[in-house]
Design an enzyme around this catalytic site. Sequence first.
Site, PDB file in Angstrom:
ATOM      1  N   THR A  34      10.020 -11.282   0.588  1.00  0.00           N
ATOM      2  CA  THR A  34       8.601 -11.479   0.342  1.00  0.00           C
ATOM      3  C   THR A  34       8.016 -10.257  -0.349  1.00  0.00           C
ATOM      4  OG1 THR A  34       8.395 -12.880   2.299  1.00  0.00           O
ATOM      5  CG2 THR A  34       6.379 -11.863   1.493  1.00  0.00           C
ATOM      6  N   ASP A  94      15.648  -8.412  -0.982  1.00  0.00           N
ATOM      7  CA  ASP A  94      14.274  -8.210  -0.536  1.00  0.00           C
ATOM      8  C   ASP A  94      13.764  -6.866  -1.058  1.00  0.00           C
ATOM      9  OD1 ASP A  94      11.880  -8.710   0.729  1.00  0.00           O
ATOM     10  OD2 ASP A  94      12.720  -8.849   2.747  1.00  0.00           O
ATOM     11  N   GLY A  95      12.473  -6.656  -0.947  1.00  0.00           N
ATOM     12  CA  GLY A  95      11.880  -5.379  -1.286  1.00  0.00           C
ATOM     13  C   GLY A  95      11.723  -4.517  -0.049  1.00  0.00           C
ATOM     14  N   ALA A  96      11.125  -3.345  -0.227  1.00  0.00           N
ATOM     15  CA  ALA A  96      10.871  -2.432   0.902  1.00  0.00           C
ATOM     16  C   ALA A  96       9.623  -1.634   0.614  1.00  0.00           C
ATOM     17  CB  ALA A  96      12.062  -1.511   1.124  1.00  0.00           C
ATOM     18  N   ASP A  97       9.006  -1.130   1.662  1.00  0.00           N
ATOM     19  CA  ASP A  97       7.819  -0.290   1.517  1.00  0.00           C
ATOM     20  C   ASP A  97       8.175   1.187   1.458  1.00  0.00           C
ATOM     21  OD1 ASP A  97       5.836  -2.446   1.661  1.00  0.00           O
ATOM     22  OD2 ASP A  97       6.594  -2.690   3.696  1.00  0.00           O
ATOM     23  N   GLU A 116      11.809 -11.347   7.896  1.00  0.00           N
ATOM     24  CA  GLU A 116      12.641 -10.507   7.036  1.00  0.00           C
ATOM     25  C   GLU A 116      13.798  -9.902   7.822  1.00  0.00           C
ATOM     26  OE1 GLU A 116       9.267  -9.086   3.781  1.00  0.00           O
ATOM     27  OE2 GLU A 116       9.658  -7.846   5.540  1.00  0.00           O
ATOM     28  N   LYS A 134       8.673   3.917  -3.772  1.00  0.00           N
ATOM     29  CA  LYS A 134       9.148   3.599  -2.413  1.00  0.00           C
ATOM     30  C   LYS A 134      10.224   4.565  -1.933  1.00  0.00           C
ATOM     31  CE  LYS A 134       6.623  -0.156  -2.652  1.00  0.00           C
ATOM     32  NZ  LYS A 134       6.343  -0.266  -4.083  1.00  0.00           N
TER      33      LYS A 134
END
Length: 250
Positions: A34, A94-97, A116, A134
Amino acid sequence: MTQSEQKIFVAKTAVDTLIKEGQIASGMKIGLGTGSTALPAVYRLADFIKDGTLKNIKACVTSFQTQNACQDLGIDVYSMNDKIIGGTLDVVIDGADEVDPQCNLIKGGGAALLREKIVAYNAAQFVIIADESKDVKTIGTKFALPVEIIGEARVSVTAALESLGATCTLREGIRKAGPVITDNGNQVLDCLWKTPIDPTAMEDEINKITGVVENGLFTKNRPIVFIAKSDGSVERRTAAQQFSHSAAKH
């Protein structure tokens, strides 16, 4: 490259590389994440499905946002509980913060951390794509760690998190009165520390608190990380590589 350009570029680079290396192939069960970096990867995957490079892809998604995108793009979506999935996935993108040098992560900026983590921790291969903003040396002091909680436990959980050194803020909705409600019907506390934390230990400590559903520290299934840079390059990082570099110094 701007940040937005980096997100699109790293998504394309990662998907193209994984397909070329055979880590994504026809018939696979793929988890799709997401957010603003993960969604370009969904669109790139759809390109390969449309041109016939990939066939019989079975996707599991982490949010309504990604589910809607897959439905619009013609990607078949399944539950982790469906027999054809059997609770496990071949690969998750997926992405990451935040991403630290050991490939520990903070995720959940979009409040989808529980789903997730369900897909990430049940995947044979976990892949993270991110822009260079990030990439951090330590996590937990700049981007707030999301903790998904049962609403009735808000006060007690906040007190327990404060005892672990965190400053907690209930996440409020935008263009909505009241707190953010996750896809699972829960609330989110955003937590910051004044000094760096031990991500692995803190992930376990937070999940011991009664009323916590899950937290956004991802340390148990270390990913392959693709990080786009403003100069147009992409760094590929693994926890094993970082360990070998550390060992070499000693």
